[in-house]
Design an enzyme around this catalytic site. Structure first.
Site, PDB file in Angstrom:
ATOM      1  N   THR A 102     -12.012  37.552  -0.207  1.00  0.00           N
ATOM      2  CA  THR A 102     -12.974  38.640  -0.372  1.00  0.00           C
ATOM      3  C   THR A 102     -13.054  39.414   0.937  1.00  0.00           C
ATOM      4  OG1 THR A 102     -14.243  37.283  -1.916  1.00  0.00           O
ATOM      5  CG2 THR A 102     -15.343  39.210  -1.001  1.00  0.00           C
ATOM      6  N   CYS A 245     -20.758  32.631  -0.751  1.00  0.00           N
ATOM      7  CA  CYS A 245     -20.277  33.917  -1.271  1.00  0.00           C
ATOM      8  C   CYS A 245     -21.371  34.976  -1.349  1.00  0.00           C
ATOM      9  CB  CYS A 245     -19.645  33.718  -2.648  1.00  0.00           C
ATOM     10  SG  CYS A 245     -18.076  32.830  -2.599  1.00  0.00           S
TER      11      CYS A 245
END
Length: 417
Positions: A102, A245
């Site tokens: 990411t 996350c």
């Protein structure tokens, strides 16, 4: 990838992790991972190494390194950049580098230029992952969608063909496949996480109002969740989100919007983050209230330390944060989690870790359920009542049967109920 039939070489810079993997031992708790690791090793299709040169000759190179939060809130790309720099000496023309990490939008284009400059004819594409901790094996083998971020032209067409080959088994099962440009692929993951974080904080904001007016946020969530435009998932009020996350991704997304000159586009995420952190404060306040305003010396049972069930991940865990705060206020915290005690102890060695839930409950003047493990949902409240010194429970995840615990003699306090 080995499960899907491919020949795999897995590289990491941590020798200890590589040794454990090579011996068939998963370095973290994830349901189904030990079994699939054993199967892959027995098949002979996977090997683990710290030597990057062993990737030479591979057709596809996945980059799956972390992008932790940096001191400014932006994503730290040190590991991504290091991985690319370590890989390029062993790349050849016609091979594909596939990013899974990411990253801030724009990173893939920069790395694509670096790869092409170092190895003309090699191509970088982006293939974001959407794994849920606790379901990661299932989400890898049978994902709900595949996203390919590829360059335009012939090189992009070649990349799509190669990824289709990699995911042939998955695609044959009917998994949707979306082919997009590089920046769109980067935005898919962070925008999905931002949306989920917003949905969680929304229902927690409603929980704050529900507590003031005497409403039940769980019934509220059920009612609005029947609206197909809204849906019921991620509308569970509680301590808020944590893990490696959502928290860092929304902060990194805000930071990137600022760098792009459009900070106002994601300004709302600051409120999402603030609501989320405020939930932890609220539970500590409820605990102080339940203990009559005196926390010092009180025995408090904390059930749950991982940020979510079916994981031993305590990164930015609301549960562990609350346990640590109560200890700092002078409470004798007896903490238990089915899988996360080892990881929790590294961060808060000062807590008293119980070997069983029953040990944590014994003599407790307050019980907090902070992670919704099935084992906690299924606790017999009558047995719990026989163990505690004072039958008071704070259900930080609204996961207990309120009527059953009340019938067993507990004073029950949920979130927004």
């Amino acid at each position: 990838m080995a499960k899907l039939g491919h020949e795999v070489v897995a590289v990491d810079v941590d020798p200890g992790k590589i040794e454990r993997l090579a011996a068939g031992e998963a370095p973290f708790f994830e349901p189904g991972l030990p079994e699939i690791l054993t199967e892959a090793l027995e098949s002979g299709r996977i090997r683990f190494t710290t030597d990057m040169s062993e990737v030479a000759g591979a057709r596809v190179h996945f980059l799956a390194v972390g992008t932790p939060q940096g001191p400014t809130g932006a994503a730290d790309l040190t590991y991504v950049d290091s991985a690319v720099a370590s890989l390029t000496p062993y790349l050849s023309a016609g091979e594909f580098v596939v990013g899974k990490s990411t990253v801030p939008v724009g990173t893939a284009a920069r790395l694509a230029d670096e790869v092409e400059s170092a190895v003309p004819g090699a191509t970088l594409v982006w293939n974001p992952e959407f794994l849920r901790e606790g379901f990661a094996v299932q989400d890898t083998i049978s994902p709900d969608r595949l996203v390919y971020g590829v360059p335009s032209g012939e090189r992009g067409e070649q990349a799509v063909a190669v990824l289709d080959e990699v995911y042939a088994t998955t695609l044959a099962e009917g998994t949707p496949r979306l082919v997009v440009d590089l920046p769109t692929a980067e935005l898919v993951k962070v925008s999905a996480n931002a949306f989920l974080a917003t949905k969680i904080s929304f229902i927690n904001a409603m929980a704050e109002i529900a507590e003031v007016v005497g409403a039940d946020v769980t019934a509220l969530a059920d009612a609005i969740g029947h609206d197909a435009r809204i849906g019921r998932k991620f509308l569970n009020a509680g301590l808020g989100f944590g893990g490696g996350c959502l928290p860092k991704d929304i902060r990194a997304f805000q930071a990137r919007a600022g760098e792009l000159g459009v900070p106002e586009s994601l300004a709302f995420l600051a409120d999402v983050d603030a609501i989320n952190l405020r939930r932890r404060d609220h539970v500590v306040e409820l605990a102080e209230e339940a203990l009559g305003g005196v926390v010092q010396g009180k025995r408090v049972a904390v059930l749950g330390l991982a940020f979510k069930p079916n994981s031993d991940d305590v990164r930015d865990s609301p549960a562990l944060d609350i346990a640590g705060r109560l200890h700092a206020l002078g409470a004798q915290v007896a903490a238990y989690d089915p899988e996360a005690i080892v990881t929790a102890r590294r961060i808060h060695p000062e807590l008293d870790y119980a070997e069983r839930a029953e040990d944590a409950l014994t003599g407790a003047e307050l019980v907090l359920v902070l992670t919704e493990w099935t084992a906690f949902r299924e606790l017999d409240p009558t047995v719990a009542a026989s163990l505690v010194a004072s039958p008071v429970v704070i259900d930080g995840r609204n996961c207990l049967d309120r009527d059953a615990w009340t019938a067993a003699g507990f004073t029950y306090r949920g979130m927004g109920r």
